[in-house]
Scaffold this motif. Structure first.
Motif, PDB file in Angstrom:
ATOM      1  N   GLU A 138      44.289  53.495  31.211  1.00 41.40           N
ATOM      2  CA  GLU A 138      44.206  52.692  32.671  1.00 41.40           C
ATOM      3  C   GLU A 138      42.794  52.926  32.557  1.00 41.40           C
ATOM      4  N   GLU A 139      42.364  54.156  32.660  1.00 44.41           N
ATOM      5  CA  GLU A 139      40.802  54.286  32.621  1.00 44.41           C
ATOM      6  C   GLU A 139      39.849  53.255  31.826  1.00 44.41           C
ATOM      7  N   ILE A 140      40.277  53.217  30.391  1.00 41.44           N
ATOM      8  CA  ILE A 140      39.667  52.216  29.588  1.00 41.44           C
ATOM      9  C   ILE A 140      39.480  50.705  30.018  1.00 41.44           C
ATOM     10  N   LEU A 141      40.871  50.392  30.801  1.00 43.53           N
ATOM     11  CA  LEU A 141      41.097  49.096  31.184  1.00 43.53           C
ATOM     12  C   LEU A 141      40.349  48.891  32.407  1.00 43.53           C
ATOM     13  N   ASP A 142      40.140  49.928  33.324  1.00 43.44           N
ATOM     14  CA  ASP A 142      39.691  49.556  34.549  1.00 43.44           C
ATOM     15  C   ASP A 142      38.125  49.571  34.440  1.00 43.44           C
ATOM     16  N   ASN A 143      37.563  50.120  33.523  1.00 38.89           N
ATOM     17  CA  ASN A 143      36.183  50.279  33.418  1.00 38.89           C
ATOM     18  C   ASN A 143      35.651  49.331  32.212  1.00 38.89           C
ATOM     19  N   LEU A 188      39.726  41.711  33.949  1.00 37.10           N
ATOM     20  CA  LEU A 188      41.092  41.743  33.288  1.00 37.10           C
ATOM     21  C   LEU A 188      42.084  41.696  34.163  1.00 37.10           C
ATOM     22  N   LEU A 189      42.961  40.629  33.927  1.00 37.64           N
ATOM     23  CA  LEU A 189      44.144  40.439  34.618  1.00 37.64           C
ATOM     24  C   LEU A 189      45.323  40.441  33.511  1.00 37.64           C
ATOM     25  N   VAL A 190      46.211  41.249  33.717  1.00 34.59           N
ATOM     26  CA  VAL A 190      47.593  41.273  32.692  1.00 34.59           C
ATOM     27  C   VAL A 190      48.717  40.869  33.813  1.00 34.59           C
ATOM     28  N   VAL A 191      49.529  39.885  33.163  1.00 39.69           N
ATOM     29  CA  VAL A 191      50.541  39.579  33.994  1.00 39.69           C
ATOM     30  C   VAL A 191      51.703  39.681  33.099  1.00 39.69           C
ATOM     31  N   GLY A 192      53.046  40.428  33.636  1.00 44.18           N
ATOM     32  CA  GLY A 192      54.236  40.585  32.873  1.00 44.18           C
ATOM     33  C   GLY A 192      54.830  39.345  32.681  1.00 44.18           C
ATOM     34  N   HIS A 193      56.050  39.560  31.954  1.00 47.74           N
ATOM     35  CA  HIS A 193      56.801  38.225  31.857  1.00 47.74           C
ATOM     36  C   HIS A 193      57.386  37.698  32.873  1.00 47.74           C
ATOM     37  N   VAL A 195      51.887  41.014  38.539  1.00 49.81           N
ATOM     38  CA  VAL A 195      50.383  41.308  38.043  1.00 49.81           C
ATOM     39  C   VAL A 195      50.531  42.987  37.750  1.00 49.81           C
ATOM     40  N   LEU A 196      50.173  43.049  36.492  1.00 50.81           N
ATOM     41  CA  LEU A 196      50.199  44.471  35.935  1.00 50.81           C
ATOM     42  C   LEU A 196      48.944  45.512  35.825  1.00 50.81           C
ATOM     43  N   VAL A 197      47.914  44.530  35.818  1.00 55.43           N
ATOM     44  CA  VAL A 197      46.586  45.055  35.597  1.00 55.43           C
ATOM     45  C   VAL A 197      45.597  44.235  36.202  1.00 55.43           C
ATOM     46  N   TRP A 198      44.732  44.722  37.150  1.00 56.85           N
ATOM     47  CA  TRP A 198      43.541  44.080  37.873  1.00 56.85           C
ATOM     48  C   TRP A 198      42.573  45.145  37.805  1.00 56.85           C
ATOM     49  N   ASN A 199      41.622  44.984  36.984  1.00 56.27           N
ATOM     50  CA  ASN A 199      40.472  45.975  36.796  1.00 56.27           C
ATOM     51  C   ASN A 199      39.261  45.845  37.819  1.00 56.27           C
ATOM     52  N   ARG A 200      38.266  46.905  37.770  1.00 56.30           N
ATOM     53  CA  ARG A 200      37.261  46.941  38.678  1.00 56.30           C
ATOM     54  C   ARG A 200      36.348  45.599  38.616  1.00 56.30           C
ATOM     55  N   GLN A 201      36.197  44.922  37.321  1.00 55.55           N
ATOM     56  CA  GLN A 201      35.378  43.786  37.144  1.00 55.55           C
ATOM     57  C   GLN A 201      36.063  42.445  37.596  1.00 55.55           C
ATOM     58  N   ASP A 259      41.212  42.927  46.235  1.00 52.97           N
ATOM     59  CA  ASP A 259      41.428  44.112  46.213  1.00 52.97           C
ATOM     60  C   ASP A 259      42.714  44.382  45.309  1.00 52.97           C
ATOM     61  N   LYS A 260      42.688  45.243  44.317  1.00 48.58           N
ATOM     62  CA  LYS A 260      43.673  45.565  43.230  1.00 48.58           C
ATOM     63  C   LYS A 260      45.001  45.937  44.023  1.00 48.58           C
ATOM     64  N   VAL A 261      44.923  46.721  45.062  1.00 49.11           N
ATOM     65  CA  VAL A 261      46.342  46.857  45.627  1.00 49.11           C
ATOM     66  C   VAL A 261      46.911  45.676  46.076  1.00 49.11           C
ATOM     67  N   GLN A 262      46.229  44.852  46.684  1.00 46.74           N
ATOM     68  CA  GLN A 262      46.851  43.381  46.976  1.00 46.74           C
ATOM     69  C   GLN A 262      47.369  42.763  45.407  1.00 46.74           C
ATOM     70  N   MET A 263      46.697  42.588  44.740  1.00 43.64           N
ATOM     71  CA  MET A 263      47.049  42.129  43.458  1.00 43.64           C
ATOM     72  C   MET A 263      48.462  42.762  42.893  1.00 43.64           C
ATOM     73  N   LEU A 264      48.380  43.996  42.701  1.00 35.71           N
ATOM     74  CA  LEU A 264      49.597  44.513  42.101  1.00 35.71           C
ATOM     75  C   LEU A 264      50.581  44.247  42.586  1.00 35.71           C
TER      76      LEU A 264
END
Length: 72
Positions: free
Chosen positions: A10-15, A20-25, A29-35, A43-48
């Motif tokens: 998670e730290e690698i993906l976030d940094n 990075l946007l990862v969407v499950g099947h 939304v599974l991943v929404w990183n800092r960039q 906001d990440k909380v909104q997207m997840l």
């Protein structure tokens, strides 16, 4: 150990130096990183919490144009 690996990943993906946007099947939304936050201002909380990504009538639609703009 499994939790440590998960946190490390998670730290690698976030940094990553790119958005990075990862969407499950199921369209969640599974991943929404800092960039991605930096590029869109969403906001990440909104997207997840969002589901139905990619569906025209989904709750993601208010952000769809902003995300598409950041991808250009």
């Amino acid at each position: 150990m499994k939790e440590d690996i998960s946190r490390f990943t998670e730290e690698i993906l976030d940094n990553l130096p790119l958005g990075l946007l990862v969407v499950g099947h199921e369209g969640r939304v599974l991943v929404w990183n800092r960039q991605a936050i930096e590029l869109t201002g969403i906001d990440k909380v909104q997207m997840l919490k969002k589901t139905g990504f990619g569906e025209p009538e989904s709750e993601m639609m208010p952000w769809g144009e902003k995300i598409r703009g950041a991808l250009r």
